[in-house]
Design a protein around this motif. Sequence first.
Motif, mmCIF file in Angstrom:
data_model
loop_
_atom_site.group_PDB
_atom_site.id
_atom_site.type_symbol
_atom_site.label_atom_id
_atom_site.label_comp_id
_atom_site.label_asym_id
_atom_site.label_seq_id
_atom_site.Cartn_x
_atom_site.Cartn_y
_atom_site.Cartn_z
ATOM 1 N N ALA A 20 0.869 -1.182 0.000
ATOM 2 C CA ALA A 20 0.000 0.000 0.000
ATOM 3 C C ALA A 20 0.899 1.223 0.000
ATOM 4 O O ALA A 20 2.041 1.171 0.465
ATOM 5 C CB ALA A 20 -0.931 0.019 1.214
ATOM 6 N N ASP A 34 1.119 -5.311 -9.317
ATOM 7 C CA ASP A 34 0.176 -6.374 -9.672
ATOM 8 C C ASP A 34 -0.179 -6.316 -11.150
ATOM 9 O O ASP A 34 -1.334 -6.261 -11.544
ATOM 10 C CB ASP A 34 -1.068 -6.318 -8.799
ATOM 11 C CG ASP A 34 -0.895 -7.131 -7.526
ATOM 12 O OD1 ASP A 34 -1.593 -8.138 -7.344
ATOM 13 O OD2 ASP A 34 -0.018 -6.763 -6.717
ATOM 14 N N ILE A 78 -8.095 1.666 -5.627
ATOM 15 C CA ILE A 78 -7.945 0.225 -5.435
ATOM 16 C C ILE A 78 -7.688 -0.414 -6.790
ATOM 17 O O ILE A 78 -8.481 -0.254 -7.724
ATOM 18 C CB ILE A 78 -9.176 -0.386 -4.755
ATOM 19 C CG1 ILE A 78 -9.376 0.257 -3.378
ATOM 20 C CG2 ILE A 78 -9.025 -1.895 -4.614
ATOM 21 C CD1 ILE A 78 -10.606 -0.221 -2.639
ATOM 22 N N THR A 79 -6.582 -1.115 -6.892
ATOM 23 C CA THR A 79 -6.153 -1.656 -8.179
ATOM 24 C C THR A 79 -7.019 -2.816 -8.656
ATOM 25 O O THR A 79 -7.306 -2.933 -9.847
ATOM 26 C CB THR A 79 -4.692 -2.113 -8.102
ATOM 27 O OG1 THR A 79 -4.541 -3.026 -7.003
ATOM 28 C CG2 THR A 79 -3.751 -0.927 -7.894
ATOM 29 N N GLY A 126 -5.292 -3.275 1.777
ATOM 30 C CA GLY A 126 -5.186 -4.667 2.169
ATOM 31 C C GLY A 126 -5.228 -4.892 3.663
ATOM 32 O O GLY A 126 -5.406 -3.957 4.450
ATOM 33 N N ASP A 138 -4.544 1.225 -2.521
ATOM 34 C CA ASP A 138 -4.814 -0.128 -2.046
ATOM 35 C C ASP A 138 -5.072 -0.180 -0.546
ATOM 36 O O ASP A 138 -4.657 0.699 0.215
ATOM 37 C CB ASP A 138 -3.743 -1.112 -2.499
ATOM 38 C CG ASP A 138 -3.965 -1.539 -3.957
ATOM 39 O OD1 ASP A 138 -5.115 -1.439 -4.435
ATOM 40 O OD2 ASP A 138 -3.007 -1.952 -4.625
ATOM 41 N N HIS A 163 6.642 -4.531 -4.561
ATOM 42 C CA HIS A 163 5.716 -5.666 -4.496
ATOM 43 C C HIS A 163 6.474 -6.980 -4.692
ATOM 44 O O HIS A 163 6.557 -7.512 -5.793
ATOM 45 C CB HIS A 163 4.601 -5.508 -5.532
ATOM 46 C CG HIS A 163 3.402 -6.397 -5.291
ATOM 47 N ND1 HIS A 163 3.376 -7.713 -5.677
ATOM 48 C CD2 HIS A 163 2.196 -6.164 -4.709
ATOM 49 C CE1 HIS A 163 2.205 -8.259 -5.372
ATOM 50 N NE2 HIS A 163 1.467 -7.314 -4.768
ATOM 51 N N HIS A 190 -5.227 -6.465 -1.585
ATOM 52 C CA HIS A 190 -5.414 -5.082 -2.056
ATOM 53 C C HIS A 190 -6.776 -4.513 -1.659
ATOM 54 O O HIS A 190 -6.953 -3.300 -1.668
ATOM 55 C CB HIS A 190 -5.241 -5.028 -3.576
ATOM 56 C CG HIS A 190 -3.867 -5.408 -4.006
ATOM 57 N ND1 HIS A 190 -2.878 -4.477 -4.259
ATOM 58 C CD2 HIS A 190 -3.292 -6.623 -4.192
ATOM 59 C CE1 HIS A 190 -1.756 -5.106 -4.592
ATOM 60 N NE2 HIS A 190 -1.989 -6.403 -4.548
ATOM 61 N N LEU A 191 -7.695 -5.395 -1.326
ATOM 62 C CA LEU A 191 -9.014 -4.975 -0.858
ATOM 63 C C LEU A 191 -9.431 -5.874 0.298
ATOM 64 O O LEU A 191 -9.778 -7.037 0.099
ATOM 65 C CB LEU A 191 -10.050 -5.070 -1.990
ATOM 66 C CG LEU A 191 -11.507 -4.820 -1.579
ATOM 67 C CD1 LEU A 191 -11.694 -3.402 -1.045
ATOM 68 C CD2 LEU A 191 -12.451 -5.087 -2.743
#
Length: 278
Positions: free
Chosen positions: A40, A177, A74-75, A52, A50, A246, A81-82
Amino acid sequence: MRVIFLGTAAYEGHPNVFCDCENCRRVMEAGSGDFRLTSAVRVDDDLLIDFGPNIMAGAHKARVTLFNVKTLLITHSHSDHLYLPNFGYRMNRYNASYDRLPALSVLANSTVLSMISSSVYFDPDKTLLIEAEPYKEVVVNGCSIVPIPAIHKVKEGEQPYVFLLKKGGRSFFYATDTGPIDESSLKQLRKFLDGPLDIAAIDSTLGFMEEVIFPYHHTAEQVITTLHKMREIGITDDSSLVVAHHFSHYPNPPQRDLEEFYGRFGISVASDGLLLDI
């Protein structure tokens, strides 16, 4: 523009607490400075990318507040991520400053927005949902945002995104991502820029994986290839700060090793709490 990384790992964190691979052991031995929470990023003090399951821990670790966040990007819908219970921290029953809490504008794809709106944690009085569309530039709370289609495996019918942010004459491309983005999308991205990017955070999930069987993330070699392509198109130049970001645990060694490799190509390596001022 001030960018702080609240987490820099893939889904399982690094080290994975249920794993005993060489990289997890080495990171554990290196100490907590090398530990990574799920990814994030906070931009300035009012935008978050994001949401997460580690968002609270990431903010605590970086010693920052999220009280002033007014925009959430939010990707995609994956749980790193969510994480829907995060919205509960903003609800009246759990928040002593609810009356002063800014309303939150959420920009995401329709799948994500549907998941949020149907959740028990959704507060319509404090949440505005905005559907992202490919290459459609929107201005949310003073920041210009361009959703770029990502190359990622998600729910059927879902369109994942990476995001270009522009604010105060500065630009930040958050591209995590995703596998290598095709040249036509990069050329579309270039059209929204007045000059080379100030910062680009590039997905580096697969690291030194020898056999690539999952085309929805970057290996270390693909990060280099993507950077070359971005330079050719004019998205980045020598003044751009490119950051590998990431990281999954099994193909990625400790921070020092990553810095040694990526540094040869002029690429920085994100770590939890990394602060960038541009």
